[in-house]
Design an enzyme around this catalytic site. Structure first.
Site, PDB file in Angstrom:
ATOM      1  CG  HIS A  44      -9.964  18.127  35.389  1.00 16.22           C
ATOM      2  ND1 HIS A  44     -11.305  18.370  35.188  1.00 16.22           N
ATOM      3  CD2 HIS A  44      -9.659  18.755  36.544  1.00 16.22           C
ATOM      4  CE1 HIS A  44     -11.780  19.118  36.167  1.00 16.22           C
ATOM      5  NE2 HIS A  44     -10.799  19.352  37.014  1.00 16.22           N
ATOM      6  CD  GLU A  71     -11.587  19.613  31.526  1.00 19.51           C
ATOM      7  OE1 GLU A  71     -12.334  19.521  30.552  1.00 19.51           O
ATOM      8  OE2 GLU A  71     -11.621  18.820  32.484  1.00 19.51           O
ATOM      9  CG  HIS A 192     -19.524  16.030  33.205  1.00 19.22           C
ATOM     10  ND1 HIS A 192     -20.117  14.963  33.803  1.00 19.22           N
ATOM     11  CD2 HIS A 192     -18.425  16.323  33.948  1.00 19.22           C
ATOM     12  CE1 HIS A 192     -19.422  14.641  34.893  1.00 19.22           C
ATOM     13  NE2 HIS A 192     -18.391  15.438  34.992  1.00 19.22           N
TER      14      HIS A 192
HETATM   15  N1  PXP Z   1     -15.382  18.883  31.046  1.00 16.99           N
HETATM   16  C1  PXP Z   1     -15.043  19.058  32.336  1.00 16.99           C
HETATM   17  C2  PXP Z   1     -14.940  20.439  32.865  1.00 16.99           C
HETATM   18  C3  PXP Z   1     -14.777  17.957  33.164  1.00 16.99           C
HETATM   19  O1  PXP Z   1     -14.442  18.151  34.442  1.00 16.99           O
HETATM   20  C4  PXP Z   1     -14.856  16.664  32.622  1.00 16.99           C
HETATM   21  C5  PXP Z   1     -14.549  15.482  33.483  1.00 16.99           C
HETATM   22  O2  PXP Z   1     -13.276  15.590  34.003  1.00 16.99           O
HETATM   23  C6  PXP Z   1     -15.203  16.537  31.262  1.00 16.99           C
HETATM   24  C7  PXP Z   1     -15.470  17.656  30.512  1.00 16.99           C
HETATM   25  C8  PXP Z   1     -15.295  15.208  30.597  1.00 16.99           C
HETATM   26  O3  PXP Z   1     -16.333  14.446  31.151  1.00 16.99           O
HETATM   27  P1  PXP Z   1     -16.435  12.904  30.863  1.00 16.99           P
HETATM   28  O4  PXP Z   1     -15.232  12.259  31.475  1.00 16.99           O
HETATM   29  O5  PXP Z   1     -17.717  12.512  31.538  1.00 16.99           O
HETATM   30  O6  PXP Z   1     -16.482  12.719  29.376  1.00 16.99           O
END
Ligand code: PXP
Length: 241
Positions: A44, A71, A192
């Protein structure tokens, strides 16, 4: 089909950047995640490159065999160029503001329909599977369908925050959202704050789930349990349903 685990390697880059050197080596980490059983790697990149850098993404794509998921917010011209240059298996569009600590909401797919449709068409034309980050709302999922996306990624923060208080209630809106997505033939990803406590219950109740992307909790667990063991533990949560 078992749910796929895509490991978000951003936090390893955050650790590397803390000292300015190349320890840990993020490219090596991505390769090791694949070797240890990850079904995919997620990155990301953000405009300030405070964790994963654009150059990391080019290198990772060249050295992994599993799916790469990029992402980010396509408002950044540099992000769009990166995705078109790298041609990952999947791009996930996230409406995060510059400087935001982490993503904290999904797209308003109705207000942004035209914009999303256009940018998704650009990525699809390049042969990239598309996904958009949404809250678990039937209206936003119906709006997502209108944009032409292949998949949605359900923003699971609400579920994870309420899991320990009342998991039956916490999952409800996700079950309804997933039913809507299935009815519209949209693939479902999720992410997330998923962790070793809440992941299995989520997977069990969203049987059409294709992929989870997990970063923060997995990296925290790896400190205590080791990366190889941790990846196997996460996979067991979604493969033994
Ligand atoms: N999905 C998206 C769109 C995100 O922005 C993130 C965090 O960057 C995640 C998934 C993964 O979340 P986590 O780091 O809390 O597992």
């Amino acid at each position: 089909m078992p749910i796929k685990l895509s490991v978000n390697v951003n936090k390893f880059a955050t650790l590397r950047n803390a000292r300015g050197g190349n320890n840990p080596n993020v490219l090596q980490v991505a390769q090791d995640c694949e070797h240890f059983g990850a079904d995919g790697i997620t990155v990301h990149p953000r405009p300030d490159e405070r964790h994963i850098r654009y150059s990391d993404v080019y290198a990772i794509k060249k050295h992994i065999q599993v799916e790469l998921n990029i992402e980010g917010n396509p408002l950044e011209e540099k992000f769009v160029q990166l995705v078109l240059d790298v041609v990952p298996a999947q791009v996930t569009l996230v409406p995060d503001a510059i400087g935001q600590i982490t993503s904290n909401h999904g797209w308003d797919t109705i207000a942004n329909k035209k914009y999303l449709s256009e940018i998704l068409a650009t990525f699809k034309k390049a042969g990239i599977r598309t996904s958009i980050f949404v809250d678990p709302s039937a209206a936003m999922i119906a709006g997502a369908k209108e944009t032409g996306t292949d998949r949605i990624e359900l923003y699971t923060e609400h579920y994870t925050a309420n899991y320990s208080t009342n998991k039956e209630v916490a999952i409800q809106q996700y079950i309804i959202a997933a039913e809507k997505a299935n009815e519209l033939q949209l693939g479902i990803n999720a992410g997330h704050d998923l962790d070793l406590m809440n992941l299995q219950y989520f997977g069990k109740h969203i049987p059409q789930l294709l992929e989870v992307s997990i970063g923060h909790a997995l990296v925290c667990d790896a400190i205590y349990l080791g990366l190889q063991n941790t990846i196997q533990l996460y996979k067991r949560q979604i493969h033994e349903l």
